[in-house]
Design a protein around this motif. Structure first.
Motif, mmCIF file in Angstrom:
data_model
loop_
_atom_site.group_PDB
_atom_site.id
_atom_site.type_symbol
_atom_site.label_atom_id
_atom_site.label_comp_id
_atom_site.label_asym_id
_atom_site.label_seq_id
_atom_site.Cartn_x
_atom_site.Cartn_y
_atom_site.Cartn_z
ATOM 1 N N UNK A 516 -35.890 31.432 125.632
ATOM 2 C CA UNK A 516 -35.308 30.480 126.572
ATOM 3 C C UNK A 516 -36.267 29.301 126.764
ATOM 4 N N UNK A 517 -37.546 29.654 126.919
ATOM 5 C CA UNK A 517 -38.566 28.609 127.053
ATOM 6 C C UNK A 517 -38.545 27.704 125.819
ATOM 7 N N UNK A 518 -38.460 28.328 124.653
ATOM 8 C CA UNK A 518 -38.474 27.546 123.417
ATOM 9 C C UNK A 518 -37.300 26.581 123.382
ATOM 10 N N UNK A 519 -36.131 27.108 123.698
ATOM 11 C CA UNK A 519 -34.942 26.262 123.602
ATOM 12 C C UNK A 519 -34.992 25.138 124.633
ATOM 13 N N UNK A 520 -35.488 25.457 125.828
ATOM 14 C CA UNK A 520 -35.481 24.458 126.902
ATOM 15 C C UNK A 520 -36.565 23.410 126.724
ATOM 16 N N UNK A 521 -37.747 23.851 126.318
ATOM 17 C CA UNK A 521 -38.872 22.918 126.310
ATOM 18 C C UNK A 521 -39.130 22.291 124.959
ATOM 19 N N UNK A 522 -38.915 23.081 123.920
ATOM 20 C CA UNK A 522 -39.342 22.627 122.614
ATOM 21 C C UNK A 522 -38.240 21.844 121.920
ATOM 22 N N UNK A 523 -37.020 22.359 122.010
ATOM 23 C CA UNK A 523 -35.925 21.703 121.321
ATOM 24 C C UNK A 523 -35.730 20.247 121.766
ATOM 25 N N UNK A 524 -35.791 19.971 123.079
ATOM 26 C CA UNK A 524 -35.668 18.563 123.488
ATOM 27 C C UNK A 524 -36.743 17.687 122.852
ATOM 28 N N UNK A 525 -37.946 18.241 122.704
ATOM 29 C CA UNK A 525 -39.007 17.444 122.068
ATOM 30 C C UNK A 525 -38.686 17.182 120.601
ATOM 31 N N UNK A 526 -38.093 18.169 119.946
ATOM 32 C CA UNK A 526 -37.682 17.975 118.559
ATOM 33 C C UNK A 526 -36.658 16.838 118.490
ATOM 34 N N UNK A 527 -35.706 16.862 119.430
ATOM 35 C CA UNK A 527 -34.675 15.813 119.441
ATOM 36 C C UNK A 527 -35.329 14.454 119.687
ATOM 37 N N UNK A 528 -36.245 14.431 120.648
ATOM 38 C CA UNK A 528 -36.930 13.175 120.962
ATOM 39 C C UNK A 528 -37.689 12.662 119.741
ATOM 40 N N UNK A 529 -38.436 13.554 119.120
ATOM 41 C CA UNK A 529 -39.226 13.159 117.955
ATOM 42 C C UNK A 529 -38.343 12.592 116.854
ATOM 43 N N UNK A 530 -37.220 13.243 116.649
ATOM 44 C CA UNK A 530 -36.309 12.782 115.604
ATOM 45 C C UNK A 530 -35.727 11.419 115.961
ATOM 46 N N UNK A 531 -35.375 11.261 117.239
ATOM 47 C CA UNK A 531 -34.827 9.969 117.663
ATOM 48 C C UNK A 531 -35.856 8.868 117.420
ATOM 49 N N UNK A 532 -37.113 9.163 117.719
ATOM 50 C CA UNK A 532 -38.159 8.167 117.486
ATOM 51 C C UNK A 532 -38.248 7.845 115.998
ATOM 52 N N UNK A 533 -38.240 8.876 115.173
ATOM 53 C CA UNK A 533 -38.298 8.657 113.725
ATOM 54 C C UNK A 533 -37.121 7.810 113.260
ATOM 55 N N UNK A 534 -35.956 8.102 113.826
ATOM 56 C CA UNK A 534 -34.748 7.375 113.443
ATOM 57 C C UNK A 534 -34.904 5.891 113.750
#
Ligand SMILES: Nc1nc2c(ncn2[C@@H]2O[C@H](COP(=O)(O)OP(=O)(O)OP(=O)(O)O)[C@@H](O)[C@H]2O)c(=O)[nH]1
Ligand SMILES: [Mg+2]
Lengths: 653, 98
Positions: A516-534
């Protein structure tokens, strides 16, 4: 909620809170979960809980806050986590304290009981681990203890929920014990003297007086102005003893505990736990301990590297995402939103679905799931603290001792949490050293899993190079840093918990809580990182960065240009960067030499943002900036050196 | 150190003589007579685990680190600390060979 004191210590107006305290690893957190319905981490080693956790319980229509605390052997703290417990006891005015004791170690528990009783707090004593006491032939006459203490004493087996049903009512009726440890004349007089200094308006005067006698680390609540007088009394009293006061106090407390227990604890023939004891012996054995460690690591690799990163990632990435989700979403976007920019944002090269969700859910999630399961098993078995014995020597070379192995190993789960666990270490120097080493070279769960997965592409030699280099760099940095940082190393005195069979329910809860921690905390960062890359990609900035970074990535490290993006997102989280490299490797875009170099660099790379913020929280901005500023160039330097060495020597993996 | 000690591992007189914990045989029990450490922190840690004069300890392992049991608590400690814990050997119980 403020504490007022009238003539008698005992009349402190009470707040609402119920505080759970006790020696380390006795089941406080299990009982906390039971009372509040809130899962908190439970593991079989001292130092699982390192900060206070709050929840609520209800009894007869009232709801009260419940506070879980780090384990403490004494209210005279020797480490940060014990300090947390002392301070919460002194700051809150609890309605009741529930002391959780390990029934098979009652004497140690009573050492703490004396100190809680001295605070004049209403108390319930829970004798937990009844099952383990019974196996060892220990039977406790709880009624006799209750009579002698003047409080309720409950026997429980918390993991099975046995005996806990009566706890809420007992908390409601919690009383102040009339049992007091008695001290010899010298300590008694000194305590009275200090108490007189504090009394008119300081709560817990007697307890504070004894704490100030025992240690020059003054507890909160001592009015400024009286410090000097107290110090003078302390020095004068200490001069009358040949042993330190804290030692004299503990001896006298334990003596009182022995008198209290007299006749109430019955020892009969122990049934023994031959298998568990044998495993425990092997785990610290000077010879057999090493093959056992090898087996543990091999099992971890098979489960996480082969099953998680191999079989499961293949199934989920290629099949679920590759064949179903990604084509399906691409199809519908083409139909519904045929705008190129939107399409790229979602399913392009740096698309939120094709990159962030695919990496996060298809690559990292299966890996961390298998890792969390395996790690929980290790945590609950009692094996991890035994590593302290095995690695004590090498750790001493780094200005640490075996005790530091626990936060280091926990770093394999999550460096951020492990940074907080450095609180169990006794000196600031040790805490800083471990924090630095965690940030430098301990790969966290997701990263380690990805690395284990990549190992299947490269040879065992490459794995050995990677492990040897990372360990070597950590040893070297630790050695140098321990020479530079001021301060001392504490004594190596560590408790070994019993080897226990992990409980399925705890493994499941703990794994789910971490996911749950992984999905809540880490996944948003993955999305953010990807958006930045985009954004970098569509604006053309990415190409620019790749070109600017070319001397670093392509020449120094000898990696393909595409690896730049992986390192960029690595700034957000190392594991995301590792996942990017893993994806490149799976697409056959890296040679084994390149994989090895990139693995070394991403392992030593910058701590993730959460870890950075945790360092800020525990040590301040300056330290966090130092750590980061040191780690990044070092990572590239070591990677560059490795690349050069491989080329110069003409090695191939 | 104040107390003369040496390791005589057999004979009745051993019961009276204090020796460092490190001299116990594996599996042998000793009763603590004195802890000669000077450091306040060290003594606070040891006594926090219940290691004080009068406590009974069993030696479990000596290589890599000293492993002892006091009550139902197992503790690992460094050799130099273990050597500061003086014990008298207890009568062997049952079949532990001396
Ligand atoms: N056999 C047995 N094991 C128990 C019992 N209660 C707790 N445990 C186990 O003891 C270990 C420690 O439990 P925790 O609740 O984490 O202990 P804690 O007191 O919170 O520990 P710290 O936070 O480290 O101070 C876990 O492995 C539990 O499964 C019990 O009644 N019987
Ligand atoms: Mg806990």
């Amino acid at each position: 909620m403020t504490c007022h004191i009238s003539e008698v210590d005992q009349e402190i107006p009470r707040g609402d809170a119920v505080i759970l305290v006790g020696n380390p690893n006795v089941g406080k957190s299990v009982i906390f979960s039971h009372l509040t319905g809130r899962y908190v981490e439970v593991s079989n080693f001292p130092g699982t809980t390192v900060e206070v956790t709050r929840g609520r319980m209800s009894v007869d229509g009232n709801t009260w806050p419940v506070i879980d605390t780090p384990g403490a052997n004494s209210l005279i703290p020797r480490s940060e986590d014990e300090r947390v417990t002392r301070d919460i006891l002194l700051r809150e005015c609890p309605r009741a304290v529930v002391q959780v004791a390990d029934a098979k170690n009652l004497r140690r528990a009573l050492l703490l009981t004396t100190q809680i009783v001295e605070m004049g707090l209403p108390l319930v004593l829970v004798l937990n681990m009844r099952d383990e006491a019974q196996i060892r032939g220990i039977a406790i006459d709880a009624a006799a203890l209750a009579r002698r203490l003047g409080i309720e004493v409950i026997q429980t087996t918390a993991v099975r929920g046995e005996g806990l049903d009566v706890l809420p009512e007992a908390i409601e009726r919690a009383r102040i014990s009339h049992w007091q440890a008695s001290y010899d004349g010298i300590i008694g007089e000194a305590a009275e003297e200090i108490k007189a200094l504090l009394l008119p308006n300081v709560p817990y005067a007697r307890a504070l007086a004894l704490m100030t006698l025992a240690s020059d680390d003054l507890p909160p609540g001592i009015p400024s102005g009286s410090e000097e007088q107290i110090a003078a009394i302390r020095v004068r009293t200490a001069a009358r003893y040949s042993i330190p006061l804290v030692y004299a106090l503990n001896q006298q407390r334990l003596h009182c505990a022995d008198c209290l227990i007299e006749g109430a604890v019955h020892q009969s023939q122990s049934m023994g736990r031959p298998l568990a004891d044998w495993i425990g012996r092997m785990a610290t054995h000077p010879i057999w301990g090493w093959p056992l460690l090898g087996i543990v690591l091999l099992a971890l690799y098979e489960f996480v590297g082969v099953l998680g990163a191999g079989v499961l990632v293949n199934a989920i990435e290629s099949t679920v995402f590759g064949q179903w989700i990604n084509p399906w979403i691409t199809h519908w976007i083409d139909v519904l939103l045929p705008i190129p920019l939107v399409r790229d944002l979602l399913v392009g090269e740096y698309g939120l679905v094709t990159m962030a969700l695919t990496y996060g859910l298809a690559i990292v999630l299966p890996i961390v799931t298998t890792f969390f399961i395996a790690f929980s098993l290790l945590e609950d078995s009692g094996y991890l603290p035994r590593l302290a014995v095995m690695v004590n020597r090498p750790f001493q070379a780094m200005g640490l001792n075996g005790k530091a192995v626990l936060p280091m190993v926990l770093g394999l789960g999550c460096d951020t949490m492990a940074t907080m666990t450095t609180r169990i270490l006794e000196t600031r120097k040790e805490r800083l050293l471990v924090t630095l080493l965690l940030a430098l070279g301990v790969p966290c769960s997701a990263q380690l899993g990805v690395i284990l997965g990549m190992v299947s592409f490269i040879s065992p030699t490459a794995l050995a190079v990677w492990a040897g280099l990372v360990a070597g760099v950590m040893l070297a940095v630790g050695w140098v840093a321990s020479k530079i940082l001021p301060g001392e190393t504490s004594d190596f005195i560590v408790e070994m918990p019993p080897i226990r069979a992990p409980r399925l329910d705890n493994i499941v809860f703990k794994t789910l809580a971490r996911l749950e921690w992984y999905l809540k905390e880490v996944l948003p960062l993955f999305l953010l990182g990807t958006a930045i890359l985009f954004v970098l990609d569509v604006t053309g900035a990415l190409m620019l960065i790749e070109r600017v970074a070319a001397p670093l990535i392509e020449e120094l490290l000898g990696l393909p240009r595409e690896a730049t993006a992986a390192f960029l997102i690595g700034f957000l989280r190392r594991d995301y960067g590792a996942a990017g490299l893993f994806a490149l490797a799976r697409q056959g875009m890296m040679t084994t030499t390149q994989m090895t170099v990139s693995l070394v660099v991403i392992t030593l790379f910058i701590p993730c943002i959460a870890n950075f913020l945790m360092i800020v929280k525990e040590y301040g901005w300056k330290t966090a900036a130092w750590v980061t500023g040191f780690v990044v160039p070092l990572a590239f330097g070591v990677g560059g050196a490795l690349n050069a060495a491989i080329r110069a020597l003409g090695l191939a993996f | 150190m104040g107390i003369a000690y040496w390791a005589t591992l057999t004979g009745a007189e051993t019961i009276m003589i204090s020796q460092p914990l490190t001299q116990l045989l594996i599996g042998q029990q000793g009763q603590i007579t004195e802890i000669t450490s000077k450091g306040e922190k060290r003594l606070a840690s040891l006594s926090g685990f219940g290691l004080v004069p009068g406590s009974v300890v069993t030696l479990l392992q000596r290589r890599l680190a000293y492993l002892i049991r006091v009550g139902e608590t197992e503790i690992a400690l460094e050799g130099n600390i273990a050597a500061e814990i003086l014990v008298t050997v207890m009568e062997p119980q049952g079949d532990i060979p001396v």
